[in-house]
Design an enzyme around this catalytic site. Structure first.
Site, mmCIF file in Angstrom:
data_model
loop_
_atom_site.group_PDB
_atom_site.id
_atom_site.type_symbol
_atom_site.label_atom_id
_atom_site.label_comp_id
_atom_site.label_asym_id
_atom_site.label_seq_id
_atom_site.Cartn_x
_atom_site.Cartn_y
_atom_site.Cartn_z
ATOM 1 N N CYS A 45 0.680 -1.261 -0.011
ATOM 2 C CA CYS A 45 0.136 -0.010 0.078
ATOM 3 C C CYS A 45 0.911 1.558 -0.068
ATOM 4 O O CYS A 45 0.376 2.302 -0.563
ATOM 5 C CB CYS A 45 -0.854 -0.093 1.367
ATOM 6 S SG CYS A 45 -2.139 -1.152 1.186
ATOM 7 N N THR A 46 1.934 1.291 0.629
ATOM 8 C CA THR A 46 2.913 2.461 0.606
ATOM 9 C C THR A 46 3.433 2.623 -0.637
ATOM 10 O O THR A 46 3.315 3.826 -1.163
ATOM 11 C CB THR A 46 4.158 2.082 1.646
ATOM 12 O OG1 THR A 46 3.573 1.773 3.076
ATOM 13 C CG2 THR A 46 4.887 3.272 1.782
#
Length: 213
Positions: A45-46
């Site tokens: 997700c980062t």
């Protein structure tokens, strides 16, 4: 009940890293992308949020606003944004919803119990100016999204909305498009002055109509 293509995208109010929003008001009269993340401080997700921030100019060109959602609280989001900016070398400006009560996750069917009882799956919705769902993509938590594909589909959807065309397999911006069957060949020749190539009566190509010669 699950959302389907063509359904009206549910409106909602939420706390975000950019303040309180009303979803419809945030989108205004443009296009929107709503995409979910299983949890904050997760590696895939980062990279995704970093990529989204890096593409901010591309989304703006397409009159499209983006909005992320995670079931973690607002203070956790803000700390995570700092990490994203640091590690991905970006400046995240778009809102990230704090969906602790899973209101948005419920409206958009983002929790799949067989995958996880608590975390959202990696869903992405493209929503048109008419507030209808135009696209849904769901990835497993382990696979990052292909944002080149998101932009490609967005380009295709906007062409379809503005012209009587569809896009063939593996189409990319700038390539020929397909005249939809509802338009007769006679009408297509008049409608598309750049020319119509007839392969079969039902398979007719024309250069992308919104590009200048």
């Amino acid at each position: 009940m699950s959302l389907r293509l063509g359904d009206i995208a549910p409106n909602f109010q939420a706390q975000t890293t950019a303040g309180d929003i009303d979803f419809y008001e945030y989108l205004g009269t443009g296009w929107g992308i709503l995409f979910s993340h299983p949890a904050d401080y997760t590696p895939v997700c980062t990279t995704e949020l970093g990529r989204t921030a890096a593409l901010s100019t591309e989304f703006a060109k397409r009159n499209t606003k983006v909005l992320a959602v995670s079931v973690d609280p607002l203070d956790k989001h803000k700390g995570w944004v700092n990490d994203i900016n640091e590690t991905q070398h970006v400046d995240v400006q778009f809102p990230i919803i704090a969906d602790e009560n899973r209101v948005v996750a419920g409206l958009y069917d983002m929790i799949h119990p067989n995958a996880s009882e608590t975390f959202t799956v990696r869903s992405l919705f493209i929503i048109g100016p008419d507030k209808k769902v135009k696209l849904m993509i769901t990835y497993p938590a382990s696979t990052g999204r292909n944002f080149n594909e998101v932009l490609r589909v967005l380009d295709s959807l906007q062409l379809t909305a503005n012209y009587s065309v569809a896009t063939p397999a593996d189409w990319k911006h700038g390539e020929d498009v397909i005249v939809v069957p509802a338009v007769s060949t006679e009408a297509a020749i008049e409608k598309f002055p750049k020319g119509v190539t007839i392969v079969k009566p039902y398979l007719r190509y024309t250069p992308q109509p919104d590009l200048e010669d």
